[in-house]
Design an enzyme around this catalytic site. Sequence first.
Site, PDB file in Angstrom:
ATOM      1  N   THR A 132      -0.415 -44.696 -46.663  1.00 41.87           N
ATOM      2  CA  THR A 132      -1.320 -45.183 -45.619  1.00 41.87           C
ATOM      3  C   THR A 132      -2.748 -44.674 -45.813  1.00 41.87           C
ATOM      4  OG1 THR A 132      -1.781 -44.917 -43.255  1.00 41.87           O
ATOM      5  CG2 THR A 132      -0.458 -43.223 -44.230  1.00 41.87           C
ATOM      6  N   ASP A 133      -3.705 -45.378 -45.227  1.00 41.91           N
ATOM      7  CA  ASP A 133      -5.097 -44.899 -45.241  1.00 41.91           C
ATOM      8  C   ASP A 133      -5.275 -43.696 -44.308  1.00 41.91           C
ATOM      9  OD1 ASP A 133      -4.848 -46.224 -42.782  1.00 41.91           O
ATOM     10  OD2 ASP A 133      -6.601 -47.524 -43.072  1.00 41.91           O
ATOM     11  N   GLU A 134      -4.274 -43.451 -43.421  1.00 43.90           N
ATOM     12  CA  GLU A 134      -4.439 -42.374 -42.431  1.00 43.90           C
ATOM     13  C   GLU A 134      -4.449 -40.993 -43.076  1.00 43.90           C
ATOM     14  OE1 GLU A 134      -2.300 -42.949 -38.757  1.00 43.90           O
ATOM     15  OE2 GLU A 134      -2.215 -45.114 -39.068  1.00 43.90           O
ATOM     16  N   TYR A 158       2.257 -37.633 -38.294  1.00 45.89           N
ATOM     17  CA  TYR A 158       2.616 -38.774 -39.165  1.00 45.89           C
ATOM     18  C   TYR A 158       1.806 -38.737 -40.452  1.00 45.89           C
ATOM     19  CZ  TYR A 158       2.210 -43.501 -41.084  1.00 45.89           C
ATOM     20  OH  TYR A 158       2.147 -44.577 -41.951  1.00 45.89           O
ATOM     21  N   LYS A 162       2.917 -38.108 -44.427  1.00 42.34           N
ATOM     22  CA  LYS A 162       2.678 -39.087 -45.497  1.00 42.34           C
ATOM     23  C   LYS A 162       1.832 -38.446 -46.606  1.00 42.34           C
ATOM     24  CE  LYS A 162       3.684 -42.927 -45.670  1.00 42.34           C
ATOM     25  NZ  LYS A 162       4.918 -43.601 -46.172  1.00 42.34           N
TER      26      LYS A 162
HETATM   27  P1  NAD Z   1       8.769 -49.443 -39.919  1.00 47.73           P
HETATM   28  O1  NAD Z   1       8.834 -48.255 -39.025  1.00 47.73           O
HETATM   29  O2  NAD Z   1       8.670 -50.804 -39.328  1.00 47.73           O
HETATM   30  O3  NAD Z   1      10.063 -49.462 -40.859  1.00 47.73           O
HETATM   31  C1  NAD Z   1      10.576 -48.326 -41.488  1.00 47.73           C
HETATM   32  C2  NAD Z   1      11.944 -48.655 -42.060  1.00 47.73           C
HETATM   33  O4  NAD Z   1      12.449 -47.483 -42.709  1.00 47.73           O
HETATM   34  C3  NAD Z   1      12.964 -49.048 -40.990  1.00 47.73           C
HETATM   35  O5  NAD Z   1      13.710 -50.163 -41.423  1.00 47.73           O
HETATM   36  C4  NAD Z   1      13.852 -47.811 -40.869  1.00 47.73           C
HETATM   37  O6  NAD Z   1      15.186 -48.104 -40.493  1.00 47.73           O
HETATM   38  C5  NAD Z   1      13.781 -47.249 -42.288  1.00 47.73           C
HETATM   39  N1  NAD Z   1      14.052 -45.812 -42.331  1.00 47.73           N
HETATM   40  C6  NAD Z   1      13.507 -44.841 -41.551  1.00 47.73           C
HETATM   41  N2  NAD Z   1      14.011 -43.643 -41.878  1.00 47.73           N
HETATM   42  C7  NAD Z   1      14.880 -43.852 -42.915  1.00 47.73           C
HETATM   43  C8  NAD Z   1      15.686 -42.997 -43.711  1.00 47.73           C
HETATM   44  N3  NAD Z   1      15.731 -41.678 -43.504  1.00 47.73           N
HETATM   45  N4  NAD Z   1      16.429 -43.549 -44.696  1.00 47.73           N
HETATM   46  C9  NAD Z   1      16.412 -44.892 -44.922  1.00 47.73           C
HETATM   47  N5  NAD Z   1      15.668 -45.752 -44.202  1.00 47.73           N
HETATM   48  C10 NAD Z   1      14.912 -45.230 -43.206  1.00 47.73           C
HETATM   49  O7  NAD Z   1       7.580 -49.155 -40.913  1.00 47.73           O
HETATM   50  P2  NAD Z   1       6.555 -50.170 -41.589  1.00 47.73           P
HETATM   51  O8  NAD Z   1       5.457 -50.434 -40.641  1.00 47.73           O
HETATM   52  O9  NAD Z   1       7.301 -51.309 -42.184  1.00 47.73           O
HETATM   53  O10 NAD Z   1       5.963 -49.243 -42.737  1.00 47.73           O
HETATM   54  C11 NAD Z   1       6.522 -49.233 -44.053  1.00 47.73           C
HETATM   55  C12 NAD Z   1       5.760 -48.230 -44.896  1.00 47.73           C
HETATM   56  O11 NAD Z   1       4.387 -48.579 -44.930  1.00 47.73           O
HETATM   57  C13 NAD Z   1       5.829 -46.801 -44.353  1.00 47.73           C
HETATM   58  O12 NAD Z   1       5.976 -45.921 -45.439  1.00 47.73           O
HETATM   59  C14 NAD Z   1       4.488 -46.597 -43.664  1.00 47.73           C
HETATM   60  O13 NAD Z   1       4.095 -45.255 -43.684  1.00 47.73           O
HETATM   61  C15 NAD Z   1       3.588 -47.474 -44.532  1.00 47.73           C
HETATM   62  N6  NAD Z   1       2.398 -48.004 -43.828  1.00 47.73           N
HETATM   63  C16 NAD Z   1       2.558 -48.817 -42.735  1.00 47.73           C
HETATM   64  C17 NAD Z   1       1.423 -49.334 -42.111  1.00 47.73           C
HETATM   65  C18 NAD Z   1       1.520 -50.273 -40.938  1.00 47.73           C
HETATM   66  O14 NAD Z   1       0.485 -50.725 -40.430  1.00 47.73           O
HETATM   67  N7  NAD Z   1       2.708 -50.621 -40.458  1.00 47.73           N
HETATM   68  C19 NAD Z   1       0.148 -49.011 -42.586  1.00 47.73           C
HETATM   69  C20 NAD Z   1       0.038 -48.161 -43.675  1.00 47.73           C
HETATM   70  C21 NAD Z   1       1.180 -47.695 -44.311  1.00 47.73           C
HETATM   71  P1  TYD Z   2      -1.026 -48.417 -33.719  1.00 48.45           P
HETATM   72  O1  TYD Z   2      -0.611 -49.855 -33.773  1.00 48.45           O
HETATM   73  O2  TYD Z   2      -0.084 -47.436 -33.094  1.00 48.45           O
HETATM   74  O3  TYD Z   2      -1.375 -48.003 -35.227  1.00 48.45           O
HETATM   75  P2  TYD Z   2      -2.123 -46.651 -35.797  1.00 48.45           P
HETATM   76  O4  TYD Z   2      -2.059 -45.596 -34.768  1.00 48.45           O
HETATM   77  O5  TYD Z   2      -1.290 -46.349 -36.995  1.00 48.45           O
HETATM   78  O6  TYD Z   2      -3.515 -47.081 -36.150  1.00 48.45           O
HETATM   79  O7  TYD Z   2      -2.405 -48.320 -32.973  1.00 48.45           O
HETATM   80  C1  TYD Z   2      -3.539 -49.048 -33.398  1.00 48.45           C
HETATM   81  C2  TYD Z   2      -4.705 -48.634 -32.528  1.00 48.45           C
HETATM   82  O8  TYD Z   2      -4.458 -49.091 -31.197  1.00 48.45           O
HETATM   83  C3  TYD Z   2      -4.851 -47.132 -32.430  1.00 48.45           C
HETATM   84  O9  TYD Z   2      -6.256 -46.819 -32.391  1.00 48.45           O
HETATM   85  C4  TYD Z   2      -4.216 -46.774 -31.104  1.00 48.45           C
HETATM   86  C5  TYD Z   2      -4.476 -48.005 -30.257  1.00 48.45           C
HETATM   87  N1  TYD Z   2      -3.440 -48.298 -29.224  1.00 48.45           N
HETATM   88  C6  TYD Z   2      -3.824 -48.560 -27.916  1.00 48.45           C
HETATM   89  O10 TYD Z   2      -5.035 -48.525 -27.570  1.00 48.45           O
HETATM   90  N2  TYD Z   2      -2.867 -48.832 -26.996  1.00 48.45           N
HETATM   91  C7  TYD Z   2      -1.535 -48.851 -27.314  1.00 48.45           C
HETATM   92  O11 TYD Z   2      -0.685 -49.071 -26.404  1.00 48.45           O
HETATM   93  C8  TYD Z   2      -1.148 -48.618 -28.672  1.00 48.45           C
HETATM   94  C9  TYD Z   2       0.302 -48.639 -29.087  1.00 48.45           C
HETATM   95  C10 TYD Z   2      -2.141 -48.355 -29.597  1.00 48.45           C
END
Ligand code: NAD
Ligand code: TYD
Length: 367
Positions: A132-134, A158, A162
């Site tokens: 992630t960019d975080e 989180y 990561k």
């Molecule tokens: P998500 O939470 O929707 O899905 C995570 C999946 O991993 C789920 O299916 C869960 O069952 C599985 N999982 C969790 N713990 C596990 C374990 N111990 N063993 C096996 N499976 C397990 O997440 P996402 O949003 O699809 O994110 C996927 C990846 O991308 C993550 O690594 C996250 O850090 C990264 N990422 C996500 C975002 C975003 O905006 N969603 C942005 C940047 C990076």
């Molecule tokens: P989120 O979707 O949780 O992603 P991330 O924290 O990984 O960026 O949140 C996106 C942005 O929205 C973040 O700045 C937090 C804000 N947010 C709200 O303002 N209200 C909400 O109920 C949630 C879930 C997030």
Amino acid sequence: MILVTGGAGFIGSNFVLDWLAQSDEPVVNVDKLTYAGNPNNLASLRDDTRHIFVHADICDSDKMQELLSTYKPTAIVHFAAESHVDRSIHGPAEFVRTNINGTFSLLEAARTYWPQLTSAEKEQFRFLHVSTDEVYGTLGPDDAPFSETTAYAPNSPYSASKAASDHLVRSYHHTYGLPTLTTNCSNNYGPYHFPEKLIPLIIANALAGKPLPIYGDGQQIRDWLYVGDHCTAIRRVLQAGKPGETYNIGGWNEKANLDVVNTLCDMLDALQPNGAGSSYRKQITYVADRPGHDRRYAIDARKIERELGWKPAETFDSGIRKTVQWYLENQAWVRDVQSGDYMKWLEKNYQQRNAASELFNKVQEKI
Ligand code: NAD
Ligand code: TYD
């Protein structure tokens, strides 16, 4: 055959569906099915023999080794993680376990597996770690976007977990020569996004007539990436990325949260008016801010464009339109994931915030 972890989650399931739509290379999908994993996301693959689902925990290193020696994948694409910042604030332990120990266990399995391959197979193998960019921390309004050389400065449990996993991946390349690739992407949005994250939560709450919670002043900025573009980028990195390198993936779409929420309200007003003749904007409610809330994320995605020729196909406008349409057409999917656990989470995350914002509003009135 490739091995995907976390392929029942939001991005993972989009990736598996996209992969099998683009190629005939089978996928072994390893997922623990936590609250965020949903087999319904993969319902269209029920009779597809190219998809092998394995219900397992990535922390189970024996199981990971067994899967690698049984299926002999040409690549591991590692999505599995605990992914929600707010949940990491309430309970960081699971983030350390899955994101750090789980990645470690997978790397160890790969370290045993990879040297046993023939030299041609070794040459071809990739371990792609999705991050992630975080991990880069937060930006001021005039700072340059995050590049691959920006120093790590994670601020939440989180992002810290990561960051730790990224460092482990890096070390396995440098120390053991494992052909790793790391991608650091910005906030994804699109179909199958679990409605605890901002965009799907706002759509679900708007349609249900519930408050639309804005943390703090709503001026925090995220760089939104359509999940389909992310999947294309990962395929490209897998195909042509240089082992040991990292690639930032972003949408070139910096938006303040309040602007995103207003856009969603306007789109819903046009596509599915609430019947009372008022805008969904009326449901916007300011609530207490997230502790340690990062103010701004922005990705400099020039490296992947320059070196691998990838850039996003969607604008925010086209991507958000597709997303809203998908949620309107898939209300049953949303209802299905709103289980007992989901309701408990809403109570835990928003009850305190609402109490704090009510107090805040009362003080404001007195002033
Ligand atoms: P998500 O939470 O929707 O899905 C995570 C999946 O991993 C789920 O299916 C869960 O069952 C599985 N999982 C969790 N713990 C596990 C374990 N111990 N063993 C096996 N499976 C397990 O997440 P996402 O949003 O699809 O994110 C996927 C990846 O991308 C993550 O690594 C996250 O850090 C990264 N990422 C996500 C975002 C975003 O905006 N969603 C942005 C940047 C990076
Ligand atoms: P989120 O979707 O949780 O992603 P991330 O924290 O990984 O960026 O949140 C996106 C942005 O929205 C973040 O700045 C937090 C804000 N947010 C709200 O303002 N209200 C909400 O109920 C949630 C879930 C997030």
